[in-house]
Scaffold this active site. Structure first.
Site, PDB file in Angstrom:
ATOM      1  N   GLY A  20      31.310  30.058  45.153  1.00 39.13           N
ATOM      2  CA  GLY A  20      31.602  31.490  44.886  1.00 39.13           C
ATOM      3  C   GLY A  20      30.299  32.051  43.986  1.00 39.13           C
ATOM      4  N   GLY A  21      30.587  33.408  43.535  1.00 40.19           N
ATOM      5  CA  GLY A  21      29.680  33.837  42.774  1.00 40.19           C
ATOM      6  C   GLY A  21      29.693  33.258  41.384  1.00 40.19           C
ATOM      7  N   MET A  22      30.602  32.645  40.744  1.00 40.57           N
ATOM      8  CA  MET A  22      30.714  32.403  39.547  1.00 40.57           C
ATOM      9  C   MET A  22      30.907  30.539  39.557  1.00 40.57           C
ATOM     10  SD  MET A  22      32.581  34.833  37.178  1.00 40.57           S
ATOM     11  CE  MET A  22      34.202  34.900  38.149  1.00 40.57           C
ATOM     12  N   ALA A  23      31.263  30.130  40.489  1.00 41.10           N
ATOM     13  CA  ALA A  23      31.610  28.592  40.457  1.00 41.10           C
ATOM     14  C   ALA A  23      31.455  28.035  41.671  1.00 41.10           C
ATOM     15  CB  ALA A  23      33.070  28.476  39.686  1.00 41.10           C
ATOM     16  N   LYS A  40      35.710  21.788  39.836  1.00 35.32           N
ATOM     17  CA  LYS A  40      35.356  22.972  39.675  1.00 35.32           C
ATOM     18  C   LYS A  40      34.075  23.054  38.656  1.00 35.32           C
ATOM     19  CE  LYS A  40      36.470  27.810  39.420  1.00 35.32           C
ATOM     20  NZ  LYS A  40      37.539  29.067  39.301  1.00 35.32           N
ATOM     21  N   ASP A 139      43.171  38.874  40.145  1.00 35.03           N
ATOM     22  CA  ASP A 139      42.625  38.891  41.431  1.00 35.03           C
ATOM     23  C   ASP A 139      43.429  38.319  42.599  1.00 35.03           C
ATOM     24  OD1 ASP A 139      40.471  39.401  42.964  1.00 35.03           O
ATOM     25  OD2 ASP A 139      39.459  37.510  42.490  1.00 35.03           O
TER      26      ASP A 139
END
Length: 393
Positions: A20-23, A40, A139
């Site tokens: 993902g964008g962050m993880a 994660k 989300d």
């Protein structure tokens, strides 16, 4: 992390699950007990000196996610196990969910009211526990709802969740959420409230019942965000056959512009519970590869199924399905296809084409647009059209 890495002498990394964008998320196996877990860890690019604050914010957010997961306990939220460091990077270890996202499920199935009720109750209960723990998810969308092969439902990814105790403003990020599922107050960046999660759930339920999101750009020039702010979605009773009126009212209520007018988690649970299957009921017919009714019809079998299932498809049921006259069986579909093909060969082209078009509509209604049986009927219709000299365009 890489495949084969040993993390703190406790986990062995097996495969990358998502980027993902962050993880980044990985599947790993715990040495003690051979339990599968999800690891994660934050994803980092190449940071310049000026970007160090961005990196620090990402690390702060990741640490916050670990603290929130540790304090939320619910059967529809993955269990938090531990957190630590690997090669200087933090990681979170949590329960591995063996299943698929709701988005993938919807590509194969058109759920009926009972399946929608099963999922909606599970998500609403998870949200109630989250909100009682002073946390907003922010989300909720099909990609953040996981379904196991035993029919259990999980809410995942607390990466942009917000704690509402202490000083939540320091963690607030403008424009959170996903286009198509963001509440008006999130779009306006005015405030974060528990009812925002319920608005997103309303969008999910609308998609499950109608096969489309409540707002899109196909019918006009307004952006999806403008429609969320200003437009009222179409009533579901116009596109969903035999939909109970109270479900139409519930979903539209969740999509109210003013968050104070939306139903609560308890309201959602109360309405949807009336449409749940009861323990001991027969399996739905036609059945789907993932049976969302199973935890309610046969809780013990659902738990056993989750423990033992490791393949991409559910095993065959141990008992015969109770055939219901308003559902299409595979046998009746095949019989009608053979009959239409015989009509086409003997010159009854118009009748064959008409019968197959009706059968396709019925199969979509029963099985969903992307189910294997729907594809079989669609191909048979094309074959009939070819025989009659009127191929599908």
């Amino acid at each position: 992390m890489q495949n084969g890495d040993v993390v703190e002498f406790r986990y062995r990394v097996e495969e990358l699950l998502g980027r993902g964008g962050m993880a980044l998320t990985y599947k790993a196996v715990e040495f003690d007990g051979n339990r599968a877990v999800v690891l994660k860890t934050p994803s980092f690019g190449t940071f310049t000196q000026e970007d160090k604050k961005t990196e620090e914010r990402r690390l702060d957010r990741f640490s916050r996610e670990a603290r929130m997961l540790a304090r939320v306990h619910h059967e529809s939220i993955p269990d938090f196990f531990t957190q630590g460091l690997h090669n200087g990077r933090p990681y979170i270890a949590m329960q591995f969910i063996d299943g698929i996202h709701l988005r993938g499920y919807l590509r194969l199935n058109r759920p009926r009211v009972t399946e929608v009720a099963c999922l909606g109750v599970s998500v609403a209960r998870a949200l109630r526990a989250t909100h009682e723990s002073k946390i907003l998810h922010r989300d909720i969308k099909p990609e953040n709802i996981m379904l196991t092969h035993g029919g259990r439902v999980y809410v995942i990814d607390f990466g942009i969740a917000l704690p509402t105790d202490g000083d939540p403003t320091r963690y607030t990020r403008l424009g959170v959420g996903t286009t198509g599922y963001r509440a008006p107050e999130q779009i306006l960046r005015s405030r974060d409230v528990a009812a925002s999660d319920l608005y997103s759930l309303g969008c999910v339920l609308y998609l499950m019942l109608s096969g489309r999101e409540p707002f899109d750009t196909s019918a006009g020039m307004d952006t999806v965000e403008d429609q969320h702010l200003n437009d009222t979605p179409d009533r579901l009773t116009g596109c969903v056959r035999d939909l109970p009126a109270e479900l139409d009212e519930l979903v539209l209520g969740l999509l109210e512009k003013d968050f104070s007018d939306r139903p609560t988690c308890d309201d959602v649970i109360d309405v949807l519970t009336r449409h749940l299957p009861t323990e001991g009921e027969p399996e739905p017919n036609p059945g789907f590869d993932i049976d969302l009714t199973l935890p309610f019809r046969d809780p013990e079998r659902s738990r056993t199924h989750n423990r033992r299932h490791r393949s991409s498809r559910a095993p065959k049921p141990k008992f015969r399905r109770s055939r219901q006259i308003n559902y299409l069986t595979r046998e009746s579909i095949n019989d009608r296809i053979v009959n239409a093909e015989q009509q086409a060969v003997t010159g009854e082209a118009a009748a064959a084409g008409s019968d197959m078009e009706i059968l396709l509509e019925e199969t979509i209604e029963a099985y969903g647009r992307s189910h294997e049986m729907t594809e079989t009927v669609r191909q048979a219709l094309a074959d009939v059209r070819q025989l009659t000299g009127h191929p599908l365009q």
